[in-house]
Design a protein around this motif. Structure first.
Motif, mmCIF file in Angstrom:
data_model
loop_
_atom_site.group_PDB
_atom_site.id
_atom_site.type_symbol
_atom_site.label_atom_id
_atom_site.label_comp_id
_atom_site.label_asym_id
_atom_site.label_seq_id
_atom_site.Cartn_x
_atom_site.Cartn_y
_atom_site.Cartn_z
ATOM 1 N N GLU A 91 0.801 -1.213 0.000
ATOM 2 C CA GLU A 91 0.000 0.000 0.000
ATOM 3 C C GLU A 91 0.838 1.269 0.000
ATOM 4 O O GLU A 91 0.402 2.288 -0.519
ATOM 5 N N GLY A 92 1.995 1.239 0.626
ATOM 6 C CA GLY A 92 2.804 2.446 0.723
ATOM 7 C C GLY A 92 3.824 2.345 1.843
ATOM 8 O O GLY A 92 4.255 1.255 2.214
ATOM 9 N N TYR A 93 4.179 3.516 2.366
ATOM 10 C CA TYR A 93 5.197 3.627 3.409
ATOM 11 C C TYR A 93 4.615 4.316 4.632
ATOM 12 O O TYR A 93 3.713 5.151 4.526
ATOM 13 N N VAL A 94 5.202 3.990 5.796
ATOM 14 C CA VAL A 94 4.837 4.660 7.042
ATOM 15 C C VAL A 94 6.119 5.199 7.666
ATOM 16 O O VAL A 94 7.078 4.450 7.872
ATOM 17 N N TRP A 95 6.113 6.516 7.921
ATOM 18 C CA TRP A 95 7.253 7.173 8.551
ATOM 19 C C TRP A 95 6.813 7.923 9.792
ATOM 20 O O TRP A 95 5.681 8.403 9.871
ATOM 21 N N GLU A 96 7.721 8.060 10.713
ATOM 22 C CA GLU A 96 7.501 8.913 11.868
ATOM 23 C C GLU A 96 7.687 10.361 11.424
ATOM 24 O O GLU A 96 8.400 10.632 10.454
ATOM 25 N N THR A 97 7.043 11.285 12.141
ATOM 26 C CA THR A 97 7.237 12.707 11.859
ATOM 27 C C THR A 97 7.936 13.369 13.047
ATOM 28 O O THR A 97 8.033 12.778 14.132
ATOM 29 N N SER A 98 8.357 14.591 12.844
ATOM 30 C CA SER A 98 8.995 15.352 13.921
ATOM 31 C C SER A 98 7.998 15.703 15.027
ATOM 32 O O SER A 98 8.403 16.169 16.094
ATOM 33 N N GLN A 99 6.714 15.460 14.822
ATOM 34 C CA GLN A 99 5.680 15.692 15.841
ATOM 35 C C GLN A 99 5.358 14.426 16.635
ATOM 36 O O GLN A 99 4.343 14.385 17.332
ATOM 37 N N ARG A 100 6.164 13.389 16.476
ATOM 38 C CA ARG A 100 5.953 12.092 17.141
ATOM 39 C C ARG A 100 4.640 11.449 16.716
ATOM 40 O O ARG A 100 3.930 10.816 17.507
ATOM 41 N N SER A 101 4.288 11.637 15.464
ATOM 42 C CA SER A 101 3.140 10.965 14.877
ATOM 43 C C SER A 101 3.671 10.096 13.743
ATOM 44 O O SER A 101 4.862 10.138 13.423
ATOM 45 N N ALA A 102 2.779 9.323 13.143
ATOM 46 C CA ALA A 102 3.146 8.491 11.993
ATOM 47 C C ALA A 102 2.325 8.961 10.798
ATOM 48 O O ALA A 102 1.150 9.317 10.952
#
Length: 169
Positions: free
Chosen positions: A34-45
């Motif tokens: 389906e795609g990719y999942v990354w963390e963000t600088s806001q501590r979300s995904a």
């Protein structure tokens, strides 16, 4: 030549610019068909779907909407991410990061019961019993609870459902 990952990274950057955060590409939380999942600088995904991923994006968006309507962040001992925001044009869903035990990835869910033969279901259950090492009954119980909400989860595997840390019964 632009790759599938490059295309997803570009949309992740655009999404994060709108949300005043940054995608942490060195902190990949997952990837798949389906795609990719990354963390963000806001501590979300952020889950970024492939260009042709509208169907799975819409399924997952609908699931998170149903879960939010019922105030669910946990189900039968499994943590469930909460949707923070989304962008249907960019095919991005932003969600909370959860720790095990958890149920993730609603992109292959349906909203009507499965219509599999008895033989297929027998094989499916035997395979899951092995995969979940004695926790298949607990996983099934959580999946039945999702079904009562109208969510028929189709991707029960250890990468999406982690039983580590489930409390003893």
């Amino acid at each position: 030549m632009k790759t599938y990952r490059d295309e997803c990274e570009q949309r992740a950057k655009v999404y994060c610019e709108q949300r005043f955060c940054e995608p942490l590409f060195n902190s990949q939380l997952g990837w798949g068909q389906e795609g990719y999942v990354w963390e963000t600088s806001q501590r979300s995904a952020i889950k970024v779907y492939r260009e042709n991923g509208e169907i799975n994006f819409n399924r997952e968006f609908r699931c998170y909407t149903i879960l939010a309507e019922h105030g669910l962040i946990e189900l039968k001992g499994f943590n469930i991410p909460q949707m923070i925001d989304s962008d249907s044009r960019l095919l991005v869903i932003e969600m909370t990061i959860v720790s095990a035990p958890y149920i993730l990835d609603f992109g292959k869910a349906n909203f009507a019961p499965h219509d599999f033969s008895e033989e297929v279901m027998e094989y499916y259950n035997q395979e899951r019993e092995e995969w979940f090492e004695g926790n298949w009954d607990r996983v099934q119980n959580a999946l039945y609870s999702l079904e009562r909400l109208g969510i028929y989860y189709n991707d029960a595997r250890p990468g999406n459902i982690n039983c580590v840390g489930l409390p003893d019964l």
